[in-house]
Structure formats: structure tokens, C-alpha cells
Write an enzyme that holds these catalytic residues in place. Structure first.
Site: not given
Ligand code: BG6
Length: 476
Positions: A172, A225, A230
Site C-alpha cells: 500500500k 487473519d 498486516h
Molecule cells: C486480507 C484478510 O488479508 O485482508 C481479509 O484475509 C481482509 O479478511 C483483507 O478483509 C483486508 O484488506 P484491505 O486491503 O481491503 O484492507
């Protein structure tokens, strides 16, 4: 690029759009092909029809010629990895014959249990070339032991330099900008420590729920998850020491040190430093257990968290005593990802009111950086400071299309640049910190706190900060 799980959700929603945009911008070499592998017995034409119907509408692909060129790159091979039939492997071998010298990317957009068998299959079919790379989607296992097993299995076939563990948050724009903000500006570094910073908040709030994802989500939950990957990656970028170079190992070395410095949360500490929630029916829709799905809820469904908040601490010289509050959840009132660095109050205030400075790094929506400073409201009378933002909106400032995270990362894979990918030791260090939290929750065997769909998590998440007189940043 050979995409295993090529007709799945990730491929259709993220990978194919990213590849189309890269192609349109002239960043795919002539002759590049995308070979989707799945168990569904599709022909090339059938697969292209599916992409036309499901991918194109979301793309604004008004350049007909470019779209046709992209479709022309697509192939489909039916392959059952664990099954006895070899015809899929034969067909794939056939398609790749004579191209041993070109870059070959195996993209594993499939459940982690298939990573090992797929890599062995590729090896046994003689398809691994020196220019091959493999991309692994998260989550890498469910715990440290599982991650190690997968890393060993994949590592038996591919060298670490060929393995790209993707965490799309690192692709990002604002996340990469965080590195530039911290390490290309002089003014922040002297105050980027526990002397000046009161605490850090990292929020990844989603308004979506999990319809149709129960099979995966029951096993994962918000901690595995989102936090394991993240949110911890974001924490690392905020907390890491300045690397000496912007290269593949220096940045990852520094991130690893942060993960290793995380104070473990074990036993009863989980009650004080973590919160679990699950959405129930509310303004924004049905509860987790009532989401439409192919499978009925199980005991695991009742116990899984769709929201979590954690108070983390980085035990080193720079950050001792500074809480890092992490939270993420589904069916929250908004979709918003941001990092908030809250500075300490002024040592002595000569004005009534006022408040701390905050640096807000907004990842989405509306990527930008906002520094909340105190200013005097114009006018006569008493001087009362008011927080006002100094704002940098990337869209307004740079006026250029912001590429999707996957686009950037796929191009990095093609270029063989792993800087924005997780190294084996990073992934395993992250699991080492997550495992005791997950184990305590599992041992407790209790259900998470309920929160109505469309609200910002259970009350306990607010109380966790409230106990020290702090609050989550909720303003827009
Ligand atoms: C993914 C998860 O890695 O990231 C999902 O498995 C989540 O559950 C998604 O919805 C969120 O990504 P972004 O880019 O939409 O914030």
C-alpha cells in the site's frame, strides 16, 4: 505466471485486475502469460469468459484492444494437486516447454495446506528452473509449528531468495510512504521515541462481514487473519530503527528486531492486554453466526473472534513504556485503516484546554498524512487552542493513479525484488508472539464479547485504553 487457485476469489478480485493494469501500463513483457490452475474443468475459452464476466466489470477497461491483448495471455489448466491423475501436470509441462529461460512465477493463491504438495508436484514435474519464484499467500499456517512445516516444505524445493511471502499491506502506498516520512525527513527522528510519544494506535477497521468465508474464518479469526501479518508489519515499520540501506535485507533485519523485542503476552495477562469480540445482529446486518454460508456454524464458529484489540509493547531503548494499541474488526461502522502516533502533552500549558499532537497516517480510504497541531482560533477574547490538521492528501498532491497494493507487489516479484515481502524469520517471529495469546484464548474456551454489527467493537476495547486515560482515535 502460474496461479494455483487461479479461479478463486483472490485471483479474480485482486491478481487478475492487478495484472491487467500492469499490462495496460506496458509493464508485462511481450509473450507473458497467466496460467490459471484449478480443479474446475475449464477450457481456455471458458476461463476467459469467466474473467470477462467477473473481472472486467470492475475495471473500467474501456481500452478494447488492451483488454483483448490481456485476455489473449490467459490460459487454464485443470489440475488436482493431491489426486492420482497426472494429466494436469502433463498439460502444464507441455505449456511451459521451451520457455525454460524466462521468469516463471508460481503464485499460490490456495489454502496453506496445499503449499507443500504443490511445490513437490512442480518439482516432480521438472518445472522448477533457476529463474523460478514462488509467491505464498498468507496466512502461513495457523501457528509457529505449522508455519515452520510449510517453510520447510517449500524451502526443500525453492531457495529463500526464490520465495516471496506476500503481505499486501506492504504494497500500500501510505505504508511505503511511512518509510519515506520517517527516513527522508530530519524533523521526526529526534522525537520518534518514548520521550515524546505517548502511544501508538494501529486500526484496521472493516465494514464488511464474512459472508461465505466461514470455512476459512472459523479457523483464522481476526488475530491470525489480520494481526499476525498486516498489523504487526505496520507496527514494525513504525517502530524499526533506521536501516543503513534501502535494500532487501536491511529493512527486513530491522523489522525482525522489532518482532523479537515484542513483550510476550502470556497467561492471565491476556485478560488485561487483549480483547476479543464477535459481531451479533445489529444495524449493519446479521451476526457472524447468521451470515449466509455453505456450512452451518460449529463450536469453532461460536468461539472465533471477528474483532480483536491488543496492547503490545516493544521492549527496547527507544520504545520502553510506550503502548502500541492494535485493533481490527469486521462489521465496524466504517472501513478505515490508519496509524495514529500520539505525542505527549506539553510539559506546562499556559492556555486552557488544548490537547496532544497527533500524527495520523491514513492508509485507506483517502490515503494521506495529517498532523494535528494546536492553533489559535481567530478572534478576540480568551486564547483557546484548537486542534487543526496539517494535511497531505496523496491524491490531491500527486494527481496520479495510485496503484493497488497487489500491482506493485506483483511487479516486485517479476523484478525479483523481495524487500516488501516477509522473510521466513519474520513470519516465524510474528507467530511466536501470537501463539501464546491464541493458546490462552483457546484454553479459556469462552465465547468472545458480542458487539452489534455496525459498532466499533465490544466495550472492553474502549476500557482497555480508558484505564490509562486514553481513547481510540475516532474522528474522520
Ligand atoms: C486480507 C484478510 O488479508 O485482508 C481479509 O484475509 C481482509 O479478511 C483483507 O478483509 C483486508 O484488506 P484491505 O486491503 O481491503 O484492507
Amino acid at each position: 505466471m502460474i496461479v494455483f487457485g487461479g479461479t478463486g476469489d483472490l485471483s479474480m478480485r485482486k491478481l487478475l485486475p492487478a495484472l491487467y493494469h500492469s499490462d495496460r501500463d506496458g509493464r508485462l513483457a511481450p509473450g507473458s502469460r497467466v496460467i490459471a490452475l484449478s480443479r474446475g474443468g475449464l477450457t481456455d475459452a471458458g476461463f476467459r469468459g469467466k474473467v470477462e464476466a467477473e473481472v472486467r466489470p470492475g475495471l473500467h477497461a474501456d481500452d478494447a484492444e488492451g483488454w483483448e491483448r490481456f485476455l489473449g495471455r490467459l490460459r487454464h489448466v485443470s489440475l488436482d494437486v493431491g489426486g492420482p491423475r497426472r494429466d494436469g501436470w502433463t498439460a502444464l509441462t507441455h505449456l511451459l516447454a521451451g520457455r525454460e529461460d524466462t521468469a516463471r512465477i508460481f503464485y499460490l493463491a490456495s489454502p496453506p495446506a496445499t503449499f507443500g504438495p504443490f511445490c513437490r508436484g512442480v518439482h516432480d514435474a521438472g518445472l522448477v528452473t533457476p529463474r523460478s519464484r514462488v509467491v505464498l499467500e498468507k496466512p502461513l499456517g495457523r501457528d509457529l509449528a505449522g508455519a515452520r512445516r510449510i517453510n520447510d516444505e517449500v524451502g526443500a524445493i525453492f531457495g529463500e531468495h526464490q520465495i516471496f511471502r506476500i503481505d499486501h499491506y506492504l504494497g500500500k502506498e501510505t505504508v511505503q510512504n511511512l518509510l519515506v516520512l520517517r527516513f527522508a525527513n530530519a524533523f521526526l527522528e529526534p522525537i520518534w521515541n518514548s520521550l515524546w510519544i505517548d502511544h501508538v494506535q494501529i486500526t484496521v477497521a472493516e465494514s464488511v462481514g464474512t459472508p461465505g468465508r466461514r470455512g476459512y474464518y472459523d479457523q483464522a479469526g481476526a488475530l491470525r487473519d489480520m494481526v499476525q501479518n498486516h498489523l504487526l508489519q505496520l507496527l514494525c515499520l513504525v517502530a524499526m530503527e533506521p536501516p543503513s540501506r534501502n535494500d532487501r535485507e536491511s529493512i527486513r533485519d530491522e523489522k525482525l528486531k522489532v518482532l523479537q523485542a515484542l513483550r510476550p503476552i502470556t497467561g492471565t495477562e491476556a485478560d488485561r492486554f487483549t480483547v476479543r469480540g464477535q459481531y451479533v445482529a445489529g444495524e449493519a446486518g446479521p451476526g457472524y453466526l447468521d451470515e449466509p454460508d455453505q456450512t452451518a456454524p460449529t463450536t469453532a464458529s461460536h468461539r472465533v473472534e471477528t474483532f480483536t484489540a491488543v496492547r503490545a509493547e516493544v521492549k527496547n531503548w527507544r520504545w520502553a513504556g510506550v503502548p502500541f494499541y492494535l485493533r481490527t474488526g469486521k462489521r465496524m461502522p466504517y472501513r478505515r485503516s490508519e496509524i495514529v502516533v500520539q505525542f505527549k502533552d506539553v510539559p506546562h500549558s499556559i492556555f486552557p484546554g488544548g490537547g496532544p499532537n497527533r500524527l495520523v497516517l491514513r492508509l485507506q480510504p483517502g490515503e494521506g498524512i495529517h498532523l494535528h497541531i494546536m492553533a489559535k482560533e481567530p478572534g478576540a477574547g480568551e486564547v483557546v487552542p484548537r486542534p487543526v490538521p496539517l494535511s497531505l492528501s496523496f491524491a490531491d498532491t500527486f494527481r496520479t493513479r495510485v496503484p493497488e497494493a497487489y500491482e506493485r507487489l506483483l511487479m516486485d516479484v517479476l523484478a525479483g525484488n523481495p524487500t516488501l515481502f516477509m522473510r521466513r524469520d519474520e513470519v516465524e517471529a510474528a507467530w511466536s508472539w501470537i501463539d501464546p495469546i491464541a493458546a490462552t484464548w483457546e484454553a479459556a474456551g469462552t465465547a468472545p464479547d458480542p458487539y452489534p454489527a455496525g459498532t466499533s467493537g465490544p466495550a472492553a476495547a474502549h476500557e482497555m485504553l480508558g484505564r490509562s486515560g486514553r481513547a481510540w482515535h475516532e474522528e474522520d
